[in-house]
Design an enzyme around this catalytic site. Structure first.
Site, mmCIF file in Angstrom:
data_model
loop_
_atom_site.group_PDB
_atom_site.id
_atom_site.type_symbol
_atom_site.label_atom_id
_atom_site.label_comp_id
_atom_site.label_asym_id
_atom_site.label_seq_id
_atom_site.Cartn_x
_atom_site.Cartn_y
_atom_site.Cartn_z
ATOM 1 N N LYS A 183 -7.253 22.817 3.034
ATOM 2 C CA LYS A 183 -5.842 23.032 2.708
ATOM 3 C C LYS A 183 -4.921 22.119 3.536
ATOM 4 O O LYS A 183 -5.365 21.439 4.445
ATOM 5 C CB LYS A 183 -5.477 24.498 2.944
ATOM 6 C CG LYS A 183 -6.211 25.466 1.998
ATOM 7 C CD LYS A 183 -5.775 25.265 0.573
ATOM 8 C CE LYS A 183 -6.214 26.372 -0.375
ATOM 9 N NZ LYS A 183 -7.664 26.560 -0.484
HETATM 10 C C1 LIG Z 1 -5.219 28.926 -6.063
HETATM 11 C C2 LIG Z 1 -6.028 29.621 -5.003
HETATM 12 N N1 LIG Z 1 -5.924 30.955 -4.874
HETATM 13 C C3 LIG Z 1 -6.592 31.622 -3.939
HETATM 14 C C4 LIG Z 1 -7.439 30.987 -3.054
HETATM 15 C C5 LIG Z 1 -8.211 31.800 -2.070
HETATM 16 O O1 LIG Z 1 -8.021 31.414 -0.749
HETATM 17 P P1 LIG Z 1 -9.191 31.630 0.329
HETATM 18 O O2 LIG Z 1 -10.262 30.644 0.011
HETATM 19 O O3 LIG Z 1 -8.500 31.346 1.625
HETATM 20 O O4 LIG Z 1 -9.642 33.023 0.229
HETATM 21 C C6 LIG Z 1 -7.578 29.599 -3.140
HETATM 22 C C7 LIG Z 1 -8.454 28.917 -2.187
HETATM 23 O O5 LIG Z 1 -9.084 28.010 -2.244
HETATM 24 C C8 LIG Z 1 -6.868 28.892 -4.147
HETATM 25 O O6 LIG Z 1 -7.014 27.576 -4.291
#
Ligand SMILES: Cc1ncc(COP(=O)(O)O)c(C=O)c1O
Length: 373
Positions: A183
């Site tokens: 990210k």
């Molecule tokens: C659009 C979107 N929503 C939710 C998430 C979930 O985040 P995490 O991987 O930190 O749980 C991501 C992560 O890659 C994402 O790209």
């Protein structure tokens, strides 16, 4: 397949002495969790996106779960959302026993289309869950006019601005951000919910911590909760990353500019690049996803690029066509044609702040060779 030593990776975090120092200080302090870095990181993040409050969570996914609960999504409810997202968006809805109702996306921005979302609203719709996909801000006024609660999936959109100029996350709806290592900034794993409501923050802070009362009284767990906490180690890393966020965002935007120039020739052959900023909206650069020209095999392209030392990956699959969603809800190809067309032909190219102009040129040359073949 052998890995070339000069292979260009898809993503790489920027970690330096600042981060090492911040983490070391926490380790030496002895307070590794539930310590002072958590509120400090929350306050700094809220200020950054112009939100009244923010609550740290163990991931973007757990942040989404807490945010959906905070707007009272319950079993049997429907939540209208985008099928063109990471699967976590829809999974979080399922955690509460609610149903994700997918509506098609806009062919240019690849965000949930407000008109399609409007058509999907029923008497059971409890909330709308637009996603700022690939960091491009969704059309919030287009969703707000229904008067339903909104949760924004801003996991990919740190640094983005809505068309009215406000930072994504500062609109008052719970907006979740993700800090996985690919990210715009990272805490290894982690997430943050930007909020406009003190009551929602209180509920989220309690539920991420096993339902403990805000005064942290050991004996009273007055509601069902989870362990979705973010550690002080992660929050220290997050504070250090926030300090260099502007530089990292600027570097990402610079790399995107190099890609646009390097890929201009392929655009004439039908390659589609991420949409330009329009009507005042500003993308927070997260990934560089291209849509291959018609007739070019996506999976073969990923393999051929790998042989040329360039990592890439299909990005993103249509959620309603993932096997779990097909089996559970009976989804079939053809339901959401725009999303399906985009999902079948899109790949993410290497994209991170340290990428050099020379590496971007190598990626572009490799892609040109593969498409020509
Ligand atoms: C659009 C979107 N929503 C939710 C998430 C979930 O985040 P995490 O991987 O930190 O749980 C991501 C992560 O890659 C994402 O790209």
């Amino acid at each position: 397949m052998t890995t070339r030593v000069d292979e260009i990776p898809l993503a790489r975090p920027v970690i330096g002495e600042r981060e090492e120092q911040a983490v070391l200080e926490v380790l030496r302090s002895g307070q590794l969790s539930l310590g002072p870095r958590v509120p400090a990181f929350e306050a700094a993040f809220a200020a950054r996106v112009g939100a009244s409050h923010a609550s740290a969570a163990s991931s973007g996914t757990t942040g989404l779960h807490l945010a959906l609960r905070a707007v009272d999504v319950e079993a049997g409810d429907e939540v209208v959302t985008s099928p063109f997202s990471f699967v976590a968006t829809a999974n979080a809805i399922l955690y509460e026993g609610a149903r994700p109702v997918f509506a098609d996306i806009d062919p240019v921005t690849h965000n949930l289309d407000p008109a399609a979302a409007a058509a999907a609203i029923t008497g059971r719709t409890r909330a709308l869950l637009p996603v700022h996909i690939f960091g491009y801000p969704a059309d919030l006024p287009g969703f707000e006019r229904h008067g339903l609660p909104i949760v924004e999936d801003a996991a990919e959109a740190l640094g983005a601005r809505y068309a009215d100029g406000g930072a994504v996350g500062g609109r008052g709806h719970p907006a979740i951000f993700g800090f996985y290592a690919n990210k715009q900034m990272t805490t290894g794993e982690g997430g943050m919910i930007a909020l406009g409501s003190a009551e929602q923050k209180q509920r989220i802070d309690s539920e991420r911590n096993q339902g403990r009362a805000p005064d942290m009284g050991w004996l009273d767990h007055d509601r069902l909760g989870f362990n979705y906490r973010l550690s002080d180690i992660a929050c220290a890393l997050g504070l250090a990353q926030l300090e260099r966020l502007d530089d990292m965002l600027a570097a990402r935007a610079r790399v995107a500019g190099w890609y646009r120039e390097a890929l201009a020739g392929l655009v004439e052959q039908g390659l589609m690049l991420p949409c330009d900023d329009a009507d005042g909206a500003v993308r927070g650069w997260f990934v560089f996803v291209v849509r291959l020209p018609d007739g070019v095999d996506r999976d073969a392209t990923v393999l051929a690029l790998r042989e040329l030392g360039v990592q890439s990956k299909p990005y993103l699959p249509a959620i309603h066509l993932l096997s779990y969603y097909r089996e559970r809800f009976g989804h079939r190809p053809g339901e959401l044609p725009v999303c399906e067309r985009v999902a079948a032909a899109s790949i993410a190219l290497p994209f991170f702040p340290q990428l050099t102009e020379g590496q971007v040129a190598r990626v572009a040359e490799a892609l040109a060779r593969v498409i020509a073949a």
